[in-house]
Structure formats: C-alpha cells, structure tokens
Design an enzyme around this catalytic site. Structure first.
Site, PDB file in Angstrom:
ATOM      1  N   ASP A 181       0.827  -1.209   0.000  1.00 58.57           N
ATOM      2  CA  ASP A 181       0.000   0.000   0.000  1.00 58.57           C
ATOM      3  C   ASP A 181       0.864   1.263   0.000  1.00 58.57           C
ATOM      4  O   ASP A 181       1.968   1.259   0.525  1.00 58.57           O
ATOM      5  CB  ASP A 181      -0.911  -0.027   1.241  1.00 58.57           C
ATOM      6  CG  ASP A 181      -2.075   0.932   1.118  1.00 58.57           C
ATOM      7  OD1 ASP A 181      -2.313   1.459   0.008  1.00 58.57           O
ATOM      8  OD2 ASP A 181      -2.761   1.168   2.132  1.00 58.57           O
ATOM      9  N   ASN A 241       1.329   3.377  -2.911  1.00 57.34           N
ATOM     10  CA  ASN A 241       1.899   3.787  -4.209  1.00 57.34           C
ATOM     11  C   ASN A 241       1.404   5.169  -4.627  1.00 57.34           C
ATOM     12  O   ASN A 241       2.175   5.994  -5.131  1.00 57.34           O
ATOM     13  CB  ASN A 241       1.511   2.793  -5.311  1.00 57.34           C
ATOM     14  CG  ASN A 241       2.150   1.444  -5.118  1.00 57.34           C
ATOM     15  OD1 ASN A 241       2.994   1.269  -4.253  1.00 57.34           O
ATOM     16  ND2 ASN A 241       1.737   0.474  -5.915  1.00 57.34           N
ATOM     17  N   ARG A 244       0.203   7.642  -2.726  1.00 61.09           N
ATOM     18  CA  ARG A 244       0.740   8.717  -1.890  1.00 61.09           C
ATOM     19  C   ARG A 244       2.211   8.985  -2.214  1.00 61.09           C
ATOM     20  O   ARG A 244       2.678  10.112  -2.227  1.00 61.09           O
ATOM     21  CB  ARG A 244       0.583   8.356  -0.397  1.00 61.09           C
ATOM     22  CG  ARG A 244      -0.788   8.708   0.148  1.00 61.09           C
ATOM     23  CD  ARG A 244      -1.083   7.994   1.423  1.00 61.09           C
ATOM     24  NE  ARG A 244      -1.429   6.599   1.171  1.00 61.09           N
ATOM     25  CZ  ARG A 244      -1.456   5.664   2.110  1.00 61.09           C
ATOM     26  NH1 ARG A 244      -1.151   5.965   3.344  1.00 61.09           N
ATOM     27  NH2 ARG A 244      -1.805   4.431   1.797  1.00 61.09           N
ATOM     28  N   ARG A 264      -0.464   8.882 -10.246  1.00 58.99           N
ATOM     29  CA  ARG A 264      -0.508   7.675  -9.408  1.00 58.99           C
ATOM     30  C   ARG A 264       0.239   6.488 -10.024  1.00 58.99           C
ATOM     31  O   ARG A 264       0.897   5.724  -9.332  1.00 58.99           O
ATOM     32  CB  ARG A 264      -1.967   7.282  -9.148  1.00 58.99           C
ATOM     33  CG  ARG A 264      -2.752   8.301  -8.347  1.00 58.99           C
ATOM     34  CD  ARG A 264      -4.192   7.843  -8.178  1.00 58.99           C
ATOM     35  NE  ARG A 264      -4.237   6.540  -7.557  1.00 58.99           N
ATOM     36  CZ  ARG A 264      -4.141   6.338  -6.253  1.00 58.99           C
ATOM     37  NH1 ARG A 264      -4.010   7.356  -5.427  1.00 58.99           N
ATOM     38  NH2 ARG A 264      -4.187   5.122  -5.773  1.00 58.99           N
ATOM     39  N   ASN A 314     -10.546  -2.428  -6.444  1.00 55.82           N
ATOM     40  CA  ASN A 314      -9.695  -1.577  -7.294  1.00 55.82           C
ATOM     41  C   ASN A 314     -10.289  -1.331  -8.681  1.00 55.82           C
ATOM     42  O   ASN A 314      -9.905  -0.370  -9.359  1.00 55.82           O
ATOM     43  CB  ASN A 314      -8.282  -2.173  -7.455  1.00 55.82           C
ATOM     44  CG  ASN A 314      -7.417  -2.041  -6.216  1.00 55.82           C
ATOM     45  OD1 ASN A 314      -6.493  -2.820  -6.008  1.00 55.82           O
ATOM     46  ND2 ASN A 314      -7.701  -1.060  -5.372  1.00 55.82           N
ATOM     47  N   TRP A 315     -11.254  -2.179  -9.105  1.00 55.68           N
ATOM     48  CA  TRP A 315     -11.908  -1.943 -10.408  1.00 55.68           C
ATOM     49  C   TRP A 315     -12.631  -0.607 -10.416  1.00 55.68           C
ATOM     50  O   TRP A 315     -12.903  -0.045 -11.472  1.00 55.68           O
ATOM     51  CB  TRP A 315     -12.917  -3.055 -10.732  1.00 55.68           C
ATOM     52  CG  TRP A 315     -12.303  -4.383 -11.046  1.00 55.68           C
ATOM     53  CD1 TRP A 315     -12.417  -5.520 -10.307  1.00 55.68           C
ATOM     54  CD2 TRP A 315     -11.503  -4.744 -12.187  1.00 55.68           C
ATOM     55  NE1 TRP A 315     -11.728  -6.556 -10.898  1.00 55.68           N
ATOM     56  CE2 TRP A 315     -11.161  -6.108 -12.057  1.00 55.68           C
ATOM     57  CE3 TRP A 315     -11.031  -4.042 -13.299  1.00 55.68           C
ATOM     58  CZ2 TRP A 315     -10.386  -6.786 -12.996  1.00 55.68           C
ATOM     59  CZ3 TRP A 315     -10.251  -4.718 -14.238  1.00 55.68           C
ATOM     60  CH2 TRP A 315      -9.933  -6.066 -14.075  1.00 55.68           C
ATOM     61  N   ARG A 328       1.625  -5.026   6.173  1.00 53.22           N
ATOM     62  CA  ARG A 328       0.963  -3.963   5.397  1.00 53.22           C
ATOM     63  C   ARG A 328       1.810  -2.701   5.478  1.00 53.22           C
ATOM     64  O   ARG A 328       2.204  -2.282   6.577  1.00 53.22           O
ATOM     65  CB  ARG A 328      -0.449  -3.675   5.909  1.00 53.22           C
ATOM     66  CG  ARG A 328      -1.120  -2.590   5.061  1.00 53.22           C
ATOM     67  CD  ARG A 328      -2.574  -2.386   5.373  1.00 53.22           C
ATOM     68  NE  ARG A 328      -3.158  -1.502   4.365  1.00 53.22           N
ATOM     69  CZ  ARG A 328      -4.409  -1.482   3.988  1.00 53.22           C
ATOM     70  NH1 ARG A 328      -5.265  -2.312   4.538  1.00 53.22           N
ATOM     71  NH2 ARG A 328      -4.847  -0.644   3.080  1.00 53.22           N
TER      72      ARG A 328
HETATM   73  C1  FPP Z   1      -1.716   0.121  -3.500  1.00 51.87           C
HETATM   74  O1  FPP Z   1      -1.304   1.450  -3.472  1.00 51.87           O
HETATM   75  C2  FPP Z   1      -1.129  -0.637  -4.609  1.00 51.87           C
HETATM   76  C3  FPP Z   1      -1.821  -1.258  -5.619  1.00 51.87           C
HETATM   77  C4  FPP Z   1      -3.278  -1.233  -5.692  1.00 51.87           C
HETATM   78  C5  FPP Z   1      -1.150  -1.944  -6.728  1.00 51.87           C
HETATM   79  C6  FPP Z   1       0.120  -2.689  -6.442  1.00 51.87           C
HETATM   80  C7  FPP Z   1       0.755  -2.997  -7.726  1.00 51.87           C
HETATM   81  C8  FPP Z   1       2.061  -2.948  -8.009  1.00 51.87           C
HETATM   82  C9  FPP Z   1       3.128  -2.666  -7.002  1.00 51.87           C
HETATM   83  C10 FPP Z   1       2.455  -3.158  -9.433  1.00 51.87           C
HETATM   84  C11 FPP Z   1       3.202  -4.376  -9.762  1.00 51.87           C
HETATM   85  C12 FPP Z   1       2.814  -5.606  -9.077  1.00 51.87           C
HETATM   86  C13 FPP Z   1       3.202  -6.845  -9.465  1.00 51.87           C
HETATM   87  C14 FPP Z   1       2.832  -7.985  -8.605  1.00 51.87           C
HETATM   88  C15 FPP Z   1       3.935  -7.115 -10.706  1.00 51.87           C
HETATM   89  P1  FPP Z   1      -2.407   2.602  -3.590  1.00 51.87           P
HETATM   90  O2  FPP Z   1      -2.548   2.944  -5.015  1.00 51.87           O
HETATM   91  O3  FPP Z   1      -3.654   2.143  -2.908  1.00 51.87           O
HETATM   92  O4  FPP Z   1      -1.714   3.759  -2.795  1.00 51.87           O
HETATM   93  P2  FPP Z   1      -2.446   4.912  -1.933  1.00 51.87           P
HETATM   94  O5  FPP Z   1      -3.135   4.232  -0.795  1.00 51.87           O
HETATM   95  O6  FPP Z   1      -1.286   5.759  -1.489  1.00 51.87           O
HETATM   96  O7  FPP Z   1      -3.370   5.634  -2.866  1.00 51.87           O
END
Ligand code: FPP
Length: 253
Positions: free
Chosen positions: A21, A23, A25, A34, A69-70, A189
C-alpha cells in the site's frame, strides 16, 4: 551484524502475505501521477520476491489488485493492468532462474484477456519450480472468495457428493482459492494503514500482523527482514496461555 544474519532460519515463516500500500501517496509526494507510484512499486516487488527466495520462505502472497480496485479511475485501472502484464511477462525468465513458481488467486476470469493470457503462460512456464511460490492476488477479495466457497459447497450438497454434517474447516479450506497453500504466519501492510481490507480474512485467523509506515515503493529487503525479525520475537499462542506453551516446549526438548 547485518539484519539478514539475525534471522533465525529455523523459525522462518513458511508463508508471508503482503498488502502493498501507498503507491498513490508516494507518487503524490514526488509530484507525479498515481501510475508512477505503481511503476516504482515493481522494484519493491522484485526486492521482496528475491529476499523471500534467498531466505527460503516457501510462499509469498502479494495483494496486487483487489476487487474494489476496479472502481478506480479507468485510466489508472488500464495502466495498472498493462504494468502487470508487462511485469509478469518480463520477469518469467528471472522467476525460472530463481526456481520461483507463480500462482494466482482471485476472480481471474474478470481480468482483461491479455493479462489473463500472460498470467496463464507464466504460471505454466514456472509450474515445476520448487524453491518459493509467489502467489499474486489479482481481482481478489476475501468476501468474494468465501462467497464462492459457500456456493461450491452448496452445489456439492445439491449433487449429493457432500452432506451438511460433513462440512468441516478442512472442507472450507479445500474450497477457497488458497486450497493447498499453508496459512500465512505473517501479514505485512505498508503505508501506515492498520486494516485487513478484505484480504485473506479466513486464512489470517492466527497470523501475526505487522504494520510499517514505509510506503510500498520505498520498501526494501531490509524492511522485509525487519518484519521477519519482529515476527520471530513474538510469542504465538493460538489461544493457549504462555505457561501451556512453555510446558509443551519443555516436553518437546
Ligand atoms: C496500492 O497502493 C497498490 C496497488 C493497488 C497496486 C500494487 C501494484 C504494483 C506494485 C504493481 C506491480 C505488481 C506486481 C505484482 C507485478 P495505492 O494505489 O492504494 O496507494 P495509496 O493508498 O497511497 O493511494
């Protein structure tokens, strides 16, 4: 002494599950869209997969895309799917070189065709590897999985291959996507959120939960080792008292 050397290999978790989690931010902190965060999250994926294989962790499950996530903006969903397809196909050779088997759990039929095909191909090409199994949770949610398991069990009762009095925890386990995979002893996490977010609800019943403030794209091997060391310093009681555990340990010595 390096962090890695402090790990007791005799007490290594067999299965570690991770909610990657933060990415989005991370990207925001860098003034980027993002998807930049997801792209940089791939490096962390490589690091933990490599670290798990080097240590001999048998199963590593990564929550890569949830059912929820969809609902993200369409352009993020498409970019994330493309990144997954690209990464999976680019990494298949490395997975084989490191004897890593790829598996996937989730509603895989809902994935775009190219993503499903690449995934299927990589699973086939790595199926004989035995060092570590990398399980990608894709279009996965635990409530979806449990609902699916209940439907399967109900069908078996309808077909008279099972009776309701024969339903046990083992039967439920056998009808989950994770059938045959041991329960995670440790769930990590990142990004400071303290939630399970519909991830492996049944399987995490007795898992140790580890939360770190690090955002996923900043997560490195040493962060993974720290989580394992923290786990190794905990006492897992499974509902028993400390005294009972100590007595059992003495009896086993
Ligand atoms: C959550 O961060 C992350 C994801 C929903 C996607 C994770 C995917 C990858 C790291 C890409 C590659 C993966 C593989 C297995 C090849 P968020 O977007 O919810 O972050 P936020 O909470 O800060 O908005």
């Amino acid at each position: 002494m390096e962090l890695k050397e402090k790990i007791n290999l005799e007490k290594l978790p067999q299965h570690i599950a991770i909610i990657m989690d933060g990415n989005g931010r991370w990207a925001k902190q860098h003034g980027e869209p993002r998807i930049f965060g997801h792209e940089n999250g791939v490096r962390s994926v490589r690091e933990v997969v490599e670290a798990a294989a080097e240590l001999g962790v048998k199963y590593l499950t990564l929550y890569a895309f949830s059912t929820e996530n969809w609902n993200r903006p369409q352009e993020e969903v498409i970019a994330l799917m493309q990144l997954l397809v690209h990464t999976i196909s680019a990494e298949t050779k490395t997975l084989n070189e490191n004897k890593i088997r790829l598996q996937a759990i989730g509603n895989l039929n809902s994935l775009p065709e190219d993503c499903f095909n690449e995934l299927h191909d990589a699973i086939e090409k790595t199926k004989n590897n035995e060092r570590t199994t990398l399980v990608l949770a894709l279009s996965y949610s635990s409530r979806w999985e449990i609902t699916n398991a209940i439907t399967n069990i109900a069908k078996q009762i309808e077909d008279k291959t099972l009776t309701s009095s024969e339903i046990t925890e083992d039967i439920v386990n056998a009808n989950l996507c994770t059938a045959g995979i041991p329960e995670p002893e440790l769930m990590i996490r990142t990004s400071g959120e303290h939630r399970i977010s519909n991830f492996l609800l049944w399987q995490l019943a007795y898992s140790e939960l580890y939360f770190t403030e690090k955002l996923w794209p900043d997560f490195r091997k040493n962060d993974f080792y720290e989580a394992i060391l923290d786990y190794q310093n905990r006492e897992r009681r499974f509902g028993k008292t400390s005294e009972q555990l100590n007595q059992n340990n003495m009896a086993g010595q």
